[in-house]
Design a protein around this motif. Sequence first.
Motif, PDB file in Angstrom:
ATOM      1  N   TRP A 258       0.859  -1.234   0.026  1.00  0.00           N
ATOM      2  CA  TRP A 258       0.018   0.061   0.016  1.00  0.00           C
ATOM      3  C   TRP A 258       0.703   1.330  -0.012  1.00  0.00           C
ATOM      4  CZ3 TRP A 258       0.479  -3.518   3.861  1.00  0.00           C
ATOM      5  CH2 TRP A 258       1.328  -3.135   5.152  1.00  0.00           C
TER       6      TRP A 258
ATOM      7  N   SER B 158       1.725   5.139   1.086  1.00  0.00           N
ATOM      8  CA  SER B 158       1.430   6.197   2.240  1.00  0.00           C
ATOM      9  C   SER B 158       0.954   7.454   1.592  1.00  0.00           C
ATOM     10  CB  SER B 158       3.003   6.300   2.784  1.00  0.00           C
ATOM     11  OG  SER B 158       3.780   7.105   1.845  1.00  0.00           O
ATOM     12  N   SER B 159       0.765   7.708   0.490  1.00  0.00           N
ATOM     13  CA  SER B 159       0.408   9.002   0.051  1.00  0.00           C
ATOM     14  C   SER B 159      -1.006   8.925  -0.468  1.00  0.00           C
ATOM     15  CB  SER B 159       1.392   9.860  -0.765  1.00  0.00           C
ATOM     16  OG  SER B 159       1.467   9.141  -2.064  1.00  0.00           O
ATOM     17  N   SER B 160      -1.654   7.660  -0.699  1.00  0.00           N
ATOM     18  CA  SER B 160      -2.981   7.302  -1.370  1.00  0.00           C
ATOM     19  C   SER B 160      -3.530   6.209  -0.626  1.00  0.00           C
ATOM     20  CB  SER B 160      -2.799   7.543  -2.930  1.00  0.00           C
ATOM     21  OG  SER B 160      -1.968   6.043  -3.295  1.00  0.00           O
ATOM     22  N   SER B 161      -4.862   5.920  -1.090  1.00  0.00           N
ATOM     23  CA  SER B 161      -5.430   4.581  -0.543  1.00  0.00           C
ATOM     24  C   SER B 161      -5.138   3.469  -1.725  1.00  0.00           C
ATOM     25  CB  SER B 161      -6.982   5.108  -0.618  1.00  0.00           C
ATOM     26  OG  SER B 161      -7.531   5.466  -1.827  1.00  0.00           O
ATOM     27  N   ASP B 162      -4.224   3.792  -2.725  1.00  0.00           N
ATOM     28  CA  ASP B 162      -3.991   2.470  -3.609  1.00  0.00           C
ATOM     29  C   ASP B 162      -3.542   1.486  -2.927  1.00  0.00           C
ATOM     30  OD1 ASP B 162      -5.274   4.225  -5.678  1.00  0.00           O
ATOM     31  OD2 ASP B 162      -3.349   4.839  -6.363  1.00  0.00           O
ATOM     32  N   LYS B 163      -3.966   0.166  -3.381  1.00  0.00           N
ATOM     33  CA  LYS B 163      -3.288  -0.878  -2.759  1.00  0.00           C
ATOM     34  C   LYS B 163      -2.880  -1.825  -3.975  1.00  0.00           C
ATOM     35  CE  LYS B 163      -5.375  -0.549   1.752  1.00  0.00           C
ATOM     36  NZ  LYS B 163      -6.354  -1.252   2.729  1.00  0.00           N
TER      37      LYS B 163
ATOM     38  N   GLU C 176      -4.214  -1.514  -9.093  1.00  0.00           N
ATOM     39  CA  GLU C 176      -4.731  -0.358  -9.900  1.00  0.00           C
ATOM     40  C   GLU C 176      -6.097  -0.779 -10.438  1.00  0.00           C
ATOM     41  OE1 GLU C 176      -2.228   1.170 -13.263  1.00  0.00           O
ATOM     42  OE2 GLU C 176      -0.882   2.077 -11.882  1.00  0.00           O
ATOM     43  N   ASN C 177      -6.793  -1.493  -9.750  1.00  0.00           N
ATOM     44  CA  ASN C 177      -8.114  -2.145  -9.799  1.00  0.00           C
ATOM     45  C   ASN C 177      -8.308  -3.025 -10.776  1.00  0.00           C
ATOM     46  OD1 ASN C 177      -9.329  -0.652  -7.665  1.00  0.00           O
ATOM     47  ND2 ASN C 177      -9.258   1.427  -8.831  1.00  0.00           N
TER      48      ASN C 177
END
Length: 389
Positions: free
Chosen positions: A67, A69-74, A262-263
């Motif tokens: 994950w 640290s600067s966004s909710s992307d996982k 990225e989904n």
Amino acid sequence: MKHLLTALLMASALTCMAESPFRQYIAMAVNNSLEVASTEARNEAADAMARAENAPEGPELEFEHLWASSSSDKKWNIGLTQELSFPGLYRARSQAADSRAEASAIVLFGIKADKALNAKLAMLDIINAHARRKLYTTIHDNLSRIADLTQRQYAGGNATILSLRKMQLAVLDNESAIATIDTDIEGLFASLAGSGVVVPAKDTDLWNEYPLQTFDKNDSATDAYLRSLADATDRANKSEARAVRMQAWPTLALGYRHAFEENQHFNGLSISLRLPSFSQSKRRRAAALEARAATLDVTETDLRTKTEETGLKATAEKLSEEIARYRELLGDDSYLRLLAKSYDGGELNVIDYLQEINLYTESRLNYLDLLYRYNLALARLNRYRSMDF
């Protein structure tokens, strides 16, 4: 190689078809042997370990989760990998395990044959002791009769005190010899019991005569056993060397991968090769040294056993000739009957009679010793022919 061991065991079984009365006790010695039991356990453990090492390693499961640290992307991924050795390696290891198990089984057969031989030698000791006891008992009956007759003659003034004392001492010495033999017999039975063999000590009929044993100087069960052992060891060494060489081939790993980033979901495969260990050359050298050591052990056993067998065959032939000469004169108790008649007829006095008895005893003991040594030689010669006599 299995057919060699099978033939060996079948030959042993066929020889045992005409069972001796001692067979069940010999089998008891083998079955109750701790050395046999421990060897069987080690063989089974070694075979099980070889089979276990030949199985593929378990699959490796991987999972990764990341994950930012600067966004909710996982993102995450999961993978399943199976490592496979070169296909021929599994077969090579399996053949090596089979060959080593075969060699171990033949070695075990030899250990069992040795344990059976030890039991047979102890039983021959008991038969020899009973034969000597029977001799002294027969002589005791004769001495006792002459001693009683001398006692009556002395009481009537027809024999000297010296003659009476000589007869009494002869009877005493004879009884002492019987007592010594009885002690020896008890010790022999105790020794057998200590090795797990319980035999009927009171069943004197069992110990009245030697079991039938064959002797053919041109036939050698020992040679058959040694050839089987040498061939099995050579086969095992070559199979294990081949398996070690094949371990130098690269190891293939196949894997499945699933990733989410990225989904989006991604599916894929992975392939990798693991190169041989840098210690492979040392493993080959170690295997070669082990093979050489095993071969030298078999060679030493072969030389020692064949030398012993050559000596035993020569001994058996010589003893057989000597036994035949003795049997003509001492094959029965007729000499004792002749002495009794000579004494009763006045042809022998007490001193002459005792001298003749001592001569007969010494000669008869020599004859019994020849029979004993001959049967010992045959038992050793037939060690690998049969677990029975």
